[in-house]
Design an enzyme around this catalytic site. Sequence first.
Site, PDB file in Angstrom:
ATOM      1  CG  ASP A  38      -2.126   0.946   0.920  1.00  8.49           C
ATOM      2  OD1 ASP A  38      -3.253   0.180   0.837  1.00  8.49           O
ATOM      3  OD2 ASP A  38      -2.021   2.053   0.687  1.00  8.49           O
ATOM      4  CG  ASN A  91      -7.932  -4.175  -4.602  1.00 10.58           C
ATOM      5  OD1 ASN A  91      -9.120  -4.246  -4.935  1.00 10.58           O
ATOM      6  ND2 ASN A  91      -7.306  -3.526  -3.729  1.00 10.58           N
ATOM      7  CE1 TYR A 162     -12.244   4.273  -9.881  1.00  8.44           C
ATOM      8  CE2 TYR A 162     -14.433   3.856 -10.552  1.00  8.44           C
ATOM      9  CZ  TYR A 162     -13.308   3.775  -9.869  1.00  8.44           C
ATOM     10  OH  TYR A 162     -13.360   2.558  -8.808  1.00  8.44           O
ATOM     11  CE  LYS A 166     -11.075   1.155 -10.900  1.00 10.14           C
ATOM     12  NZ  LYS A 166      -9.932   0.291 -10.391  1.00 10.14           N
TER      13      LYS A 166
HETATM   14  N1  NAD Z   1     -15.614   0.560  -3.180  1.00  8.71           N
HETATM   15  C1  NAD Z   1     -16.064   0.543  -4.284  1.00  8.71           C
HETATM   16  O1  NAD Z   1     -17.600   1.004  -4.372  1.00  8.71           O
HETATM   17  C2  NAD Z   1     -15.589   0.215  -5.473  1.00  8.71           C
HETATM   18  C3  NAD Z   1     -16.265   0.191  -6.712  1.00  8.71           C
HETATM   19  C4  NAD Z   1     -15.867  -0.302  -7.860  1.00  8.71           C
HETATM   20  C5  NAD Z   1     -14.221  -0.456  -7.877  1.00  8.71           C
HETATM   21  N2  NAD Z   1     -13.553  -0.200  -6.906  1.00  8.71           N
HETATM   22  C6  NAD Z   1     -12.050  -0.626  -6.722  1.00  8.71           C
HETATM   23  O2  NAD Z   1     -11.685  -1.170  -5.855  1.00  8.71           O
HETATM   24  C7  NAD Z   1     -10.172  -1.260  -5.693  1.00  8.71           C
HETATM   25  C8  NAD Z   1     -10.098  -1.146  -4.271  1.00  8.71           C
HETATM   26  O3  NAD Z   1     -10.505   0.072  -3.778  1.00  8.71           O
HETATM   27  P1  NAD Z   1     -11.401  -0.017  -2.315  1.00  8.71           P
HETATM   28  O4  NAD Z   1     -12.889   0.125  -2.629  1.00  8.71           O
HETATM   29  O5  NAD Z   1     -11.207  -1.102  -1.410  1.00  8.71           O
HETATM   30  O6  NAD Z   1     -11.088   1.212  -1.705  1.00  8.71           O
HETATM   31  P2  NAD Z   1      -9.957   1.818  -0.339  1.00  8.71           P
HETATM   32  O7  NAD Z   1      -9.701   3.387  -0.652  1.00  8.71           O
HETATM   33  O8  NAD Z   1     -10.774   1.313   0.757  1.00  8.71           O
HETATM   34  O9  NAD Z   1      -8.781   1.059  -0.606  1.00  8.71           O
HETATM   35  C9  NAD Z   1      -7.689   1.250  -1.566  1.00  8.71           C
HETATM   36  C10 NAD Z   1      -6.306   1.294  -1.068  1.00  8.71           C
HETATM   37  O10 NAD Z   1      -5.383   1.431  -2.279  1.00  8.71           O
HETATM   38  C11 NAD Z   1      -4.322   2.274  -1.735  1.00  8.71           C
HETATM   39  N3  NAD Z   1      -3.598   2.984  -2.743  1.00  8.71           N
HETATM   40  C12 NAD Z   1      -3.904   4.274  -3.289  1.00  8.71           C
HETATM   41  N4  NAD Z   1      -3.163   4.652  -4.134  1.00  8.71           N
HETATM   42  C13 NAD Z   1      -2.187   3.744  -4.146  1.00  8.71           C
HETATM   43  C14 NAD Z   1      -0.794   3.668  -4.692  1.00  8.71           C
HETATM   44  N5  NAD Z   1      -0.669   4.405  -5.551  1.00  8.71           N
HETATM   45  N6  NAD Z   1      -0.045   2.473  -4.562  1.00  8.71           N
HETATM   46  C15 NAD Z   1      -0.331   1.688  -3.605  1.00  8.71           C
HETATM   47  N7  NAD Z   1      -1.627   1.698  -2.942  1.00  8.71           N
HETATM   48  C16 NAD Z   1      -2.440   2.831  -3.356  1.00  8.71           C
HETATM   49  C17 NAD Z   1      -5.222   3.118  -0.460  1.00  8.71           C
HETATM   50  O11 NAD Z   1      -4.093   3.589   0.437  1.00  8.71           O
HETATM   51  C18 NAD Z   1      -6.020   2.203  -0.068  1.00  8.71           C
HETATM   52  O12 NAD Z   1      -5.438   1.441   1.053  1.00  8.71           O
HETATM   53  C19 NAD Z   1      -9.944  -0.165  -6.321  1.00  8.71           C
HETATM   54  O13 NAD Z   1      -9.302  -0.357  -7.372  1.00  8.71           O
HETATM   55  C20 NAD Z   1     -11.198   0.790  -6.867  1.00  8.71           C
HETATM   56  O14 NAD Z   1     -11.342   1.510  -7.771  1.00  8.71           O
HETATM   57  C21 NAD Z   1     -14.186   0.194  -5.588  1.00  8.71           C
END
Ligand code: NAD
Length: 301
Positions: A38, A91, A162, A166
């Site tokens: 992370d 992820n 975004y 994606k």
């Molecule tokens: N939660 C939703 O509704 C949702 C919907 C569709 C897609 N997603 C995707 O799910 C994935 C995970 O996100 P989440 O929902 O768990 O959000 P989250 O913010 O809880 O977790 C994402 C993590 O990625 C880390 N991160 C950010 N930039 C980074 C970098 N440059 N290098 C390394 N780590 C980094 C953050 O510190 C965080 O811990 C993402 O790709 C997001 O786009 C989430």
Amino acid sequence: MIQDFKGKTAVLTGAGSGFGLECARIGAKLGMNLVLVDVQQDALDKATAELQATGVQLLSRKVDVSDQAQMEALAADVFKTFGAPHFVFNNAGVGSAGLIWENSVKDWEWVLGVNVWGVIHGVRLFTPMMLDAASKDPNWRGHIVNTASMAGLLTPPNMGIYNVSKHAVVSLTETLYQDLKLVSDQLSASVLCPYFVPTGISQSHRNKPADLADEKATQSQLIGQAMSDKAVSSGKVTAAEVAQLVFDAISADRFYIFSHPRALGNVRARMEGIVNITNPADPFLERPEIGVGLRAALRKA
Ligand SMILES: NC(=O)c1ccc[n+]([C@@H]2O[C@H](COP(=O)([O-])OP(=O)(O)OC[C@H]3O[C@@H](n4cnc5c(N)ncnc54)[C@H](O)[C@@H]3O)[C@@H](O)[C@H]2O)c1
């Protein structure tokens, strides 16, 4: 298709929060070796302490997934510590809202850097390692899961940066799946396409690079941020449930992982529009009041 996860190695990016953390928790329960990655040190430290207490073997690395050199160092560390990983979860991701012509170059570079280049680096660095391990042992199995979004299959307005990132991850992962099938039966891939699930994603500006954090948000970006806060925080499916779907998909070698299969009606409508050569449909057909409110707010702005 991995059936027995015990003693296998998982590399998880974005492991400090949300889906990454929940997958790490399942991995720990299954007795996997974990590599937690992370960019946010405090979240990573907290996750590391929690998972270390379960007694699993663990490597924890603060890495910006968009950074080539940091990802190459990570891949070398993983190989030295555990050998080729069996499960790679590309992820880590960030969100950014607003009308597509209003995003700055730095904003594009940040979101595409994390969401697309992060996945590219994960795939280009770990796949050859995994294929090599597979070639040396006919019983070796591996799986790569890349996190896209329903925004990789739809084009909701006012969040174009975004959507673009994606769509790229869906395309990259479908191609990865097809390419792997050309060369091996021991390694496969899946794409995770969540809809709105409560995690830290709508607060991803917390990890914006410093030179971007100073940019003043436009009206459309403020409106998009508020809408995404509301949609994400009111999601009913939990991140832990989505993480379980990821492991189920790996065991079954299922490519598409959807948190909300009912939202696929919108994907069907989009695809039908394409093959019927009609113009893109109103994205707010099911919730017209949202479209009315958004148009009114943006036209007034
Ligand atoms: N939660 C939703 O509704 C949702 C919907 C569709 C897609 N997603 C995707 O799910 C994935 C995970 O996100 P989440 O929902 O768990 O959000 P989250 O913010 O809880 O977790 C994402 C993590 O990625 C880390 N991160 C950010 N930039 C980074 C970098 N440059 N290098 C390394 N780590 C980094 C953050 O510190 C965080 O811990 C993402 O790709 C997001 O786009 C989430």
